[in-house]
Design an enzyme around this catalytic site. Structure first.
Site: not given
Length: 433
Positions: A69, A144-145, A269, A274, A281
Site C-alpha cells: 500500500h 482537394t483529394h 543510410s 535524400k 513524420e
C-alpha cells in the site's frame, strides 16, 4: 517515458520525489488546520515540511513491498523519520484517505504540466502568425483529394493553422481549469470521518492553487482527467495535420515546403541525395500515441460505486506520458517552424502546371450568369477542359469554341489576384490586421 521522447520539464513535474513532496505539503496543511484543536506543535509541522528536502523514494518503495500500500508506506517512512514527534505520530493523516493525497497531488502536477505545454504552444502560434503575415500574398495551388483545385495563398494556409492553434490554447485553458480540483473530504467524499469542514477544505486547497471537487466520491471524478487527455489528443491532431501538410509540401514533385535539415544530417543510410521530412513524420506518429492515451483515460470514467482502483495503473502511465509527448511535440514543432523553408517561387510554378484549369469554377459561374442552365454550363466547361488537356492549350480558349456559347460571350484567363481578393477580410476575421 522512454528517453527519446522525454521532456525534462515534465520529468521534474511528475517525478516520484516531487509527488511525495506534494503529499507532504498536503499532510502539513491538514495538520496546520488540526493544530487548532489538537496538540500539534508548529515545530513538528515545520519538521514535516523539512522532510521534503530528503525524500527517499527508494526507501518508501522498499516499505511498500511489505505493506502493498503506497500511502501506508509513505506514512511509515514519515513516522520512522520523526519518532519523537507525538503530534505527527497521533494526528498525521487523521480523517484523510489515500485518494485525498493522490488526487490532489495529481491535480497540482497536471496544472503545472498544462502551463508548460501552453507556453510552448503559444510560441508556435506566434510562429504561425509570422508565417501567415509573410506569405499572405504568395499564391499557391489549393488541393482537394491531392488534386489541383483553386488558387489560394501560402499565408492563408498558415492562417488556418494559426487559428486552430488559438482554439487549442483555449481548450487547454479550459482543461486546466477543470482539472485544477482536489479533495480532502475523506473516504466517500462526504466528510463523515473528517476533522475538517468543507469550508476549511476549500481554504487548504486554494493554497495549492486548486478548488474543491463539489461532490466527490472517494476520488475526484474522472471526466476531468478524460477531458485533460482529450485536449492533448486534439492538440496532437493539430500537430499531425500541420506535419502532414509539410510532408506533402516537401515531396520532390511539389517542393513548396521543407523542414530544416541540419549540418551533418543524413537523409538516408544508402542514398546520399535524400532529405526526408523525418521530424514531421515523427510528430505524426506521436499524435497516434496521444489519441491512445486519451482513449485509455476515457475508459476510467466508470468506476465501481465510490471508487475502485482500476484507473490507477492506467493513469500512472498515461497521464505523465501524455504530457511528455505533448511537450516534446510542441518543442519539436517549434524547431520545425523556426527552420521551415518556404519556396514561394516553386509554389508559383506549380500554380501554372495546369495553366488556367483551376479557373474552371469561375468560367462555370460566368456561363451561368450569362443565362445558361447550370447542368449545361457544367458539361460545356468539362468538355472544353478535357479537349484543352489533350491539346495542351488554355481552358478559356477552348471554351470559346464550345458549341452553344452565347454570342458575344467574352472570357479570359483569370489572374491569381482574383482568388486572393478577400484575404484581408479573412485575416481580420482570424484576428490578424
Amino acid at each position: 517515458m522512454i528517453e527519446r521522447y522525454r521532456s525534462l520539464t515534465i520529468e521534474r513535474i511528475f517525478s516520484e520525489d516531487e509527488r511525495f513532496r506534494i503529499f507532504l505539503e498536503i499532510e502539513a496543511l491538514v495538520l496546520e488546520e488540526l493544530s487548532k484543536r489538537f496538540p500539534i506543535a508548529k515545530g513538528e509541522i515545520a519538521g514535516l515540511r523539512r522532510l521534503g528536502r530528503s525524500i527517499s523514494t527508494s526507501a518508501i518503495r522498499r516499505e511498500e513491498r511489505k505493506t502493498r500500500h503506497e500511502i501506508t508506506a509513505f506514512l511509515n517512512w514519515i513516522w520512522a523519520k520523526m519518532p519523537e514527534a507525538r503530534g505527527v505520530r497521533n494526528y498525521l493523516h487523521l480523517g484523510v484517505t489515500s485518494s485525498d493525497l493522490m488526487d490532489t497531488a495529481l491535480a497540482a502536477q497536471m496544472i503545472r504540466a498544462f502551463d508548460a505545454v501552453e507556453k510552448s504552444l503559444s510560441a508556435n502560434v506566434a510562429a504561425l502568425e509570422r508565417l501567415a503575415r509573410r506569405y499572405k500574398d504568395s499564391p499557391v495551388m489549393g488541393r482537394t483529394h491531392g488534386i489541383h483545385a483553386e488558387i489560394t495563398s501560402l499565408g492563408f494556409k498558415f492562417l488556418g493553422f494559426y487559428a486552430e492553434g488559438r482554439r487549442h490554447r483555449r481548450r487547454l485553458a479550459l482543461a486546466r481549469e477543470e482539472i485544477a480540483v482536489g479533495k480532502l473530504s475523506g473516504s466517500v467524499g462526504n466528510f463523515a470521518s473528517s476533522f475538517i469542514t468543507p469550508v476549511q477544505e476549500a481554504r487548504l486547497l486554494a493554497r495549492l492553487g486548486l478548488k474543491a471537487e463539489p461532490a466527490a466520491t472517494q476520488i475526484v471524478a474522472r471526466d476531468r482527467h478524460g477531458a485533460a487527455l482529450s485536449s492533448l489528443a486534439l492538440l496532437g491532431g493539430w500537430v499531425e495535420r500541420l506535419g502532414t501538410e509539410i510532408r506533402h509540401g516537401q515531396r520532390t514533385e511539389v517542393g513548396e515546403l521543407a523542414e530544416p535539415f541540419g549540418r551533418g544530417q543524413q537523409g538516408s543510410s544508402s542514398m546520399p541525395h535524400k532529405k526526408n521530412p523525418v521530424l514531421s513524420e515523427n510528430l505524426c506518429g506521436l499524435a497516434r500515441l496521444l489519441r491512445g492515451y486519451a482513449a485509455s483515460s476515457l475508459e476510467n470514467l466508470a468506476l465501481w460505486h465510490e471508487r475502485d482502483i482500476s484507473h490507477s495503473s492506467v493513469e500512472r502511465v498515461a497521464i505523465p506520458d501524455a504530457f511528455h509527448l505533448a511537450h516534446f511535440m510542441m518543442t519539436r514543432l517549434g524547431e520545425v517552424l523556426a527552420g521551415l523553408s518556404v519556396d514561394a517561387a516553386r509554389a508559383t510554378v506549380n500554380v501554372r502546371i495546369l495553366k488556367d484549369f483551376p479557373s474552371s469554377q469561375a468560367y462555370l459561374n460566368a456561363l451561368i450568369a450569362a443565362g445558361i442552365d447550370r447542368s449545361r454550363a457544367y458539361a460545356m466547361v468539362q468538355a472544353a477542359g478535357f479537349r484543352a488537356a489533350q491539346g495542351g492549350c488554355e481552358l478559356w480558349r477552348e471554351l470559346l469554341n464550345e458549341p452553344g456559347i452565347p454570342e458575344g460571350f467574352k472570357i479570359k484567363e483569370i489572374p491569381s489576384s482574383h482568388f486572393l481578393r478577400h484575404l484581408s477580410a479573412l485575416y481580420q476575421r482570424a484576428g490578424i490586421s
